[in-house]
Design a protein around this motif. Sequence first.
Motif, PDB file in Angstrom:
ATOM      1  N   VAL A 129       0.852  -1.192   0.000  1.00  0.00           N
ATOM      2  CA  VAL A 129       0.000   0.000   0.000  1.00  0.00           C
ATOM      3  C   VAL A 129       0.889   1.244   0.000  1.00  0.00           C
ATOM      4  O   VAL A 129       1.795   1.359   0.831  1.00  0.00           O
ATOM      5  CB  VAL A 129      -0.936   0.025   1.224  1.00  0.00           C
ATOM      6  CG1 VAL A 129      -1.761   1.306   1.244  1.00  0.00           C
ATOM      7  CG2 VAL A 129      -1.850  -1.199   1.203  1.00  0.00           C
ATOM      8  N   THR A 130       0.625   2.150  -0.933  1.00  0.00           N
ATOM      9  CA  THR A 130       1.350   3.427  -0.988  1.00  0.00           C
ATOM     10  C   THR A 130       0.366   4.557  -0.731  1.00  0.00           C
ATOM     11  O   THR A 130      -0.631   4.693  -1.440  1.00  0.00           O
ATOM     12  CB  THR A 130       2.017   3.623  -2.362  1.00  0.00           C
ATOM     13  OG1 THR A 130       2.918   2.531  -2.602  1.00  0.00           O
ATOM     14  CG2 THR A 130       2.775   4.943  -2.410  1.00  0.00           C
ATOM     15  N   ILE A 131       0.645   5.355   0.288  1.00  0.00           N
ATOM     16  CA  ILE A 131      -0.213   6.480   0.667  1.00  0.00           C
ATOM     17  C   ILE A 131       0.605   7.763   0.552  1.00  0.00           C
ATOM     18  O   ILE A 131       1.740   7.824   1.038  1.00  0.00           O
ATOM     19  CB  ILE A 131      -0.747   6.326   2.097  1.00  0.00           C
ATOM     20  CG1 ILE A 131      -1.441   4.967   2.271  1.00  0.00           C
ATOM     21  CG2 ILE A 131      -1.723   7.446   2.439  1.00  0.00           C
ATOM     22  CD1 ILE A 131      -1.892   4.680   3.689  1.00  0.00           C
ATOM     23  N   SER A 132       0.033   8.777  -0.074  1.00  0.00           N
ATOM     24  CA  SER A 132       0.781  10.031  -0.248  1.00  0.00           C
ATOM     25  C   SER A 132      -0.157  11.231  -0.197  1.00  0.00           C
ATOM     26  O   SER A 132      -1.330  11.137  -0.577  1.00  0.00           O
ATOM     27  CB  SER A 132       1.541  10.028  -1.585  1.00  0.00           C
ATOM     28  OG  SER A 132       0.641   9.892  -2.661  1.00  0.00           O
ATOM     29  N   ASN A 133       0.373  12.339   0.273  1.00  0.00           N
ATOM     30  CA  ASN A 133      -0.348  13.606   0.200  1.00  0.00           C
ATOM     31  C   ASN A 133      -0.278  14.140  -1.220  1.00  0.00           C
ATOM     32  O   ASN A 133       0.785  14.099  -1.855  1.00  0.00           O
ATOM     33  CB  ASN A 133       0.260  14.634   1.161  1.00  0.00           C
ATOM     34  CG  ASN A 133      -0.104  14.364   2.604  1.00  0.00           C
ATOM     35  OD1 ASN A 133      -1.253  14.492   3.002  1.00  0.00           O
ATOM     36  ND2 ASN A 133       0.889  13.972   3.415  1.00  0.00           N
ATOM     37  N   VAL A 155     -10.878   1.604   0.297  1.00  0.00           N
ATOM     38  CA  VAL A 155     -10.094   2.368   1.260  1.00  0.00           C
ATOM     39  C   VAL A 155     -11.036   3.066   2.229  1.00  0.00           C
ATOM     40  O   VAL A 155     -11.924   3.824   1.814  1.00  0.00           O
ATOM     41  CB  VAL A 155      -9.191   3.411   0.571  1.00  0.00           C
ATOM     42  CG1 VAL A 155      -8.342   4.130   1.610  1.00  0.00           C
ATOM     43  CG2 VAL A 155      -8.308   2.747  -0.478  1.00  0.00           C
ATOM     44  N   TYR A 156     -10.837   2.801   3.511  1.00  0.00           N
ATOM     45  CA  TYR A 156     -11.555   3.502   4.576  1.00  0.00           C
ATOM     46  C   TYR A 156     -10.592   4.537   5.133  1.00  0.00           C
ATOM     47  O   TYR A 156      -9.583   4.187   5.770  1.00  0.00           O
ATOM     48  CB  TYR A 156     -12.000   2.520   5.660  1.00  0.00           C
ATOM     49  CG  TYR A 156     -12.980   1.475   5.151  1.00  0.00           C
ATOM     50  CD1 TYR A 156     -14.344   1.646   5.311  1.00  0.00           C
ATOM     51  CD2 TYR A 156     -12.514   0.318   4.499  1.00  0.00           C
ATOM     52  CE1 TYR A 156     -15.248   0.682   4.840  1.00  0.00           C
ATOM     53  CE2 TYR A 156     -13.406  -0.634   4.019  1.00  0.00           C
ATOM     54  CZ  TYR A 156     -14.771  -0.446   4.196  1.00  0.00           C
ATOM     55  OH  TYR A 156     -15.646  -1.379   3.727  1.00  0.00           O
ATOM     56  N   PHE A 157     -10.862   5.809   4.862  1.00  0.00           N
ATOM     57  CA  PHE A 157      -9.880   6.857   5.144  1.00  0.00           C
ATOM     58  C   PHE A 157      -9.866   7.308   6.601  1.00  0.00           C
ATOM     59  O   PHE A 157      -9.011   8.103   6.995  1.00  0.00           O
ATOM     60  CB  PHE A 157     -10.098   8.045   4.208  1.00  0.00           C
ATOM     61  CG  PHE A 157      -9.558   7.806   2.825  1.00  0.00           C
ATOM     62  CD1 PHE A 157      -8.225   8.056   2.535  1.00  0.00           C
ATOM     63  CD2 PHE A 157     -10.359   7.284   1.820  1.00  0.00           C
ATOM     64  CE1 PHE A 157      -7.710   7.823   1.273  1.00  0.00           C
ATOM     65  CE2 PHE A 157      -9.860   7.042   0.544  1.00  0.00           C
ATOM     66  CZ  PHE A 157      -8.528   7.307   0.266  1.00  0.00           C
ATOM     67  N   GLY A 158     -10.800   6.827   7.410  1.00  0.00           N
ATOM     68  CA  GLY A 158     -10.681   7.022   8.846  1.00  0.00           C
ATOM     69  C   GLY A 158     -11.138   8.353   9.382  1.00  0.00           C
ATOM     70  O   GLY A 158     -10.855   8.675  10.543  1.00  0.00           O
ATOM     71  N   GLU A 159     -11.832   9.149   8.557  1.00  0.00           N
ATOM     72  CA  GLU A 159     -12.343  10.421   9.073  1.00  0.00           C
ATOM     73  C   GLU A 159     -13.655  10.177   9.811  1.00  0.00           C
ATOM     74  O   GLU A 159     -14.514   9.422   9.350  1.00  0.00           O
ATOM     75  CB  GLU A 159     -12.542  11.429   7.941  1.00  0.00           C
ATOM     76  CG  GLU A 159     -12.918  12.809   8.448  1.00  0.00           C
ATOM     77  CD  GLU A 159     -12.724  13.889   7.396  1.00  0.00           C
ATOM     78  OE1 GLU A 159     -12.433  15.032   7.770  1.00  0.00           O
ATOM     79  OE2 GLU A 159     -12.873  13.597   6.199  1.00  0.00           O
ATOM     80  N   SER A 160     -13.811  10.799  10.958  1.00  0.00           N
ATOM     81  CA  SER A 160     -14.981  10.598  11.812  1.00  0.00           C
ATOM     82  C   SER A 160     -16.271  10.881  11.054  1.00  0.00           C
ATOM     83  O   SER A 160     -16.397  11.894  10.366  1.00  0.00           O
ATOM     84  CB  SER A 160     -14.894  11.508  13.038  1.00  0.00           C
ATOM     85  OG  SER A 160     -16.046  11.368  13.853  1.00  0.00           O
ATOM     86  N   ILE A 186      -5.723   4.744   8.165  1.00  0.00           N
ATOM     87  CA  ILE A 186      -6.280   4.398   6.850  1.00  0.00           C
ATOM     88  C   ILE A 186      -6.247   2.877   6.699  1.00  0.00           C
ATOM     89  O   ILE A 186      -5.203   2.245   6.862  1.00  0.00           O
ATOM     90  CB  ILE A 186      -5.475   5.076   5.730  1.00  0.00           C
ATOM     91  CG1 ILE A 186      -5.605   6.615   5.854  1.00  0.00           C
ATOM     92  CG2 ILE A 186      -5.950   4.619   4.354  1.00  0.00           C
ATOM     93  CD1 ILE A 186      -4.775   7.384   4.854  1.00  0.00           C
ATOM     94  N   ARG A 187      -7.415   2.306   6.369  1.00  0.00           N
ATOM     95  CA  ARG A 187      -7.535   0.853   6.227  1.00  0.00           C
ATOM     96  C   ARG A 187      -7.823   0.513   4.769  1.00  0.00           C
ATOM     97  O   ARG A 187      -8.766   1.044   4.174  1.00  0.00           O
ATOM     98  CB  ARG A 187      -8.645   0.312   7.128  1.00  0.00           C
ATOM     99  CG  ARG A 187      -8.803  -1.216   7.071  1.00  0.00           C
ATOM    100  CD  ARG A 187      -9.663  -1.719   8.228  1.00  0.00           C
ATOM    101  NE  ARG A 187     -11.024  -1.255   8.131  1.00  0.00           N
ATOM    102  CZ  ARG A 187     -12.036  -1.967   7.620  1.00  0.00           C
ATOM    103  NH1 ARG A 187     -11.804  -3.186   7.133  1.00  0.00           N
ATOM    104  NH2 ARG A 187     -13.252  -1.480   7.609  1.00  0.00           N
ATOM    105  N   VAL A 188      -7.021  -0.391   4.213  1.00  0.00           N
ATOM    106  CA  VAL A 188      -7.176  -0.834   2.829  1.00  0.00           C
ATOM    107  C   VAL A 188      -7.607  -2.292   2.825  1.00  0.00           C
ATOM    108  O   VAL A 188      -6.954  -3.143   3.443  1.00  0.00           O
ATOM    109  CB  VAL A 188      -5.862  -0.655   2.040  1.00  0.00           C
ATOM    110  CG1 VAL A 188      -6.004  -1.221   0.634  1.00  0.00           C
ATOM    111  CG2 VAL A 188      -5.463   0.810   1.999  1.00  0.00           C
ATOM    112  N   LYS A 200      -4.924  -4.113   5.218  1.00  0.00           N
ATOM    113  CA  LYS A 200      -3.797  -3.508   5.932  1.00  0.00           C
ATOM    114  C   LYS A 200      -4.218  -2.149   6.437  1.00  0.00           C
ATOM    115  O   LYS A 200      -4.892  -1.391   5.733  1.00  0.00           O
ATOM    116  CB  LYS A 200      -2.590  -3.372   4.999  1.00  0.00           C
ATOM    117  CG  LYS A 200      -1.343  -2.782   5.635  1.00  0.00           C
ATOM    118  CD  LYS A 200      -0.178  -2.740   4.640  1.00  0.00           C
ATOM    119  CE  LYS A 200       1.083  -2.199   5.286  1.00  0.00           C
ATOM    120  NZ  LYS A 200       2.218  -2.178   4.322  1.00  0.00           N
ATOM    121  N   SER A 201      -3.839  -1.810   7.664  1.00  0.00           N
ATOM    122  CA  SER A 201      -4.123  -0.501   8.257  1.00  0.00           C
ATOM    123  C   SER A 201      -2.812   0.229   8.499  1.00  0.00           C
ATOM    124  O   SER A 201      -1.789  -0.392   8.826  1.00  0.00           O
ATOM    125  CB  SER A 201      -4.900  -0.640   9.564  1.00  0.00           C
ATOM    126  OG  SER A 201      -6.177  -1.190   9.340  1.00  0.00           O
TER     127      SER A 201
END
Length: 538
Positions: A129-133, A155-160, A186-188, A200-201
Motif C-alpha cells: 500500500v502506498t499512501i501520499s499527500n 479504502v476507509y480513510f478514517g475520518e470521523s 487508513i484501512r485498505v 492492511k491498516s
Amino acid sequence: MMKNIKFIFGFVFLLAIAISCTVDGIDDDTSFINSVGAPTNVVAFYNITQDNTGLVTITPHSEGAVSYDIFYGDGTATAVTVAPGKSTSHIYNEGTFTVRIVATSITGLQTESTQTLIVSFKAPENLEVTISNDLLVSKKVNVTVKAKYATMFDVYFGESGISTPVSANIDQTASYVYTNAGTYTIRVVCKSAAIQTTEKSQSFDVTAILQPVASAPIPPTRQEANVISIYGSKYTNVAGTNYFPDWGQGGQGSSWGEFDLNGDKMLNYIKLSYQGIALADNVTVDVSGMEFIHMDVWTADAQKIETSLISKSNGERPVVKDLVANEWTSIDIPISAFTSQNGFTVADIFQLKFVGTPWAAGTVFIDNIYFYKAATPSTGLTGTWKMAPEAGSLKVGPTSGSGEWWSIDAAGVTQRACYYDDTFVFSSNGSFSNVLGAETWIEKWQGIPADGCGAPVSPHNGPSGATYLYDAVAKTLTITGSGSYIGIPKAVNAGELPNVAVPNSIVYNVTLTDNNNTMNVVIETGSNVFWSYKLVRI
C-alpha cells in the motif's frame, strides 16, 4: 443493431435539446452538436463479488459519451451496450482478461480503451500500500495498491462520521479530501474473487498545502502609459521600492520574504498583522489618472486582506476584500473606493499597507501589484504592433482561434524573444513594414540547419514597398508585397511555405478589442488549418 440503438439514443437526446430550446425561447440552432468531439478519459470500474463465483460488475465512465460497448475479453462473441451511469455484470472463469471499452459520442465519434482484469479465487497476497499527500490539492490523500491475485480495493480513510469506502481498480488511485489536516488510520481492503480478503491498516499524517503550487494569472499586455507597476514581472516596476520595511511587526511573530515558485517570485507575508511597501525616499506616484489597483493573493488560512493607499500629504484609506483559501484571488479595487473616503487624494502615494484577518495568524502570497487604466481608444490599425508576449498568442488548430494542435507556452515566448520584439508598422499613408531587427525566429524550411534565432531570411526580411488595406466592415486585412506578413511568414492563404509559392498578397481575418489596442488575427492556410495570432499596440 447495437449501432442503430446508439444513434437512436443520440437522436432522442438531440431532439430533446431542440424541443427544450424551442420551449425556452432560446435559439433552436442545434448545429453546435456537430462540433462535439470523441469521448475522453475512458475508463471502467470493477466490482467483484467475494464468493468464488467470478461475478464482476463493470461500470464504464468517460467525458462526452452517450453509450458504451463493453467487450468482456473472455471470448464472449458480442459486446454489451451500456448507457452512461449504468453497469454490466458478467461471470468469469479464473484468469487474466483484457476488457475493451468503446465509448461513443452523440456525433458517432468513438474512443477505445483497454484495461486488465484479474479474476482469481485465491485471496490477494503480497499486499503493498502506498499512501501520499497530493502535491496540488490541500488535505487530499492518494492511495495505490499492488497485490498478487487482486482485482480491486476499498479504502476507509478514517475520518470521523465517514463510513463509506472509496473503491478503485488495482491499477488505479483512490483519493479523498479530508476536512482537517491531522493523523488518521487508513484501512485498505484488497479483494479478489475469493471469499477471503486481505487488508492492511496504516497511520498517516494528512497535511495542508500552505503555499501556492501554481503561479498567479499572467497580467494582460498593456501600454506603458496605462500602468504603474509596484511589484511583478510583467511590467516595469517603480525603481528602488522596499517590499519589506517591517514597521515593527516582526516582534509580533510576523515575518516576510520573497517566495520563489520555480523561478516565479512573489511576496510572502507570514502571519500577517500589518505589513507595507515603501517607495524609495522622496519618490511618490500619482495614480489619479489610473482607474484600479490590481493584485493577486494566495492564502491557505487568511480570510480577508485590507489594502491601504498612503499619501504623503493626506494620510491613508483602507479597502477590505475577502480571500478564497487555496487558490489565487484576483483583486481589482477602483481608485474611487479610496478617493471617496473623506476627500482622499492619490497624487502622491508613497506607501501601501496590507492588514490580515485574522490578525497575525494568516499567511499570504502576493503578486502582480499595479495600478492601471483602460487603454485609450485608437482608430483603425494605424500604429506599431507586436506579438503579445504571452502564452497562447501564437497557435494553430482545426478551427478559428483554436490551439488544439499547438499553442506557444510561456517558455516558448522566452525562447523566441528575438521574434517577440519584431514589430508590424501600419502607416497612415497605407504603407506596411515588418521591422525585424538583426535577429528574428527562423525555421528549417527557410534553409537553415535548425529552428532558432538568426538573421532574417529573404524574402521575409522586412522588404520595402509593402502596403495594407483594412476593411473594418468585413474585418479583413490584406497585406500586399512579396515577403511581407502578419504573425509568421509560412502561413499564407494557399497553404504553408515552402509547400506553396510565396504570394504577392495575403488576406487575414482581423478582430480589434481593448479599445482597438489588441488585434486578434486568423488565417486559414488550406482546408481547416487555422493559424491565430494576438498582437498588441505599442
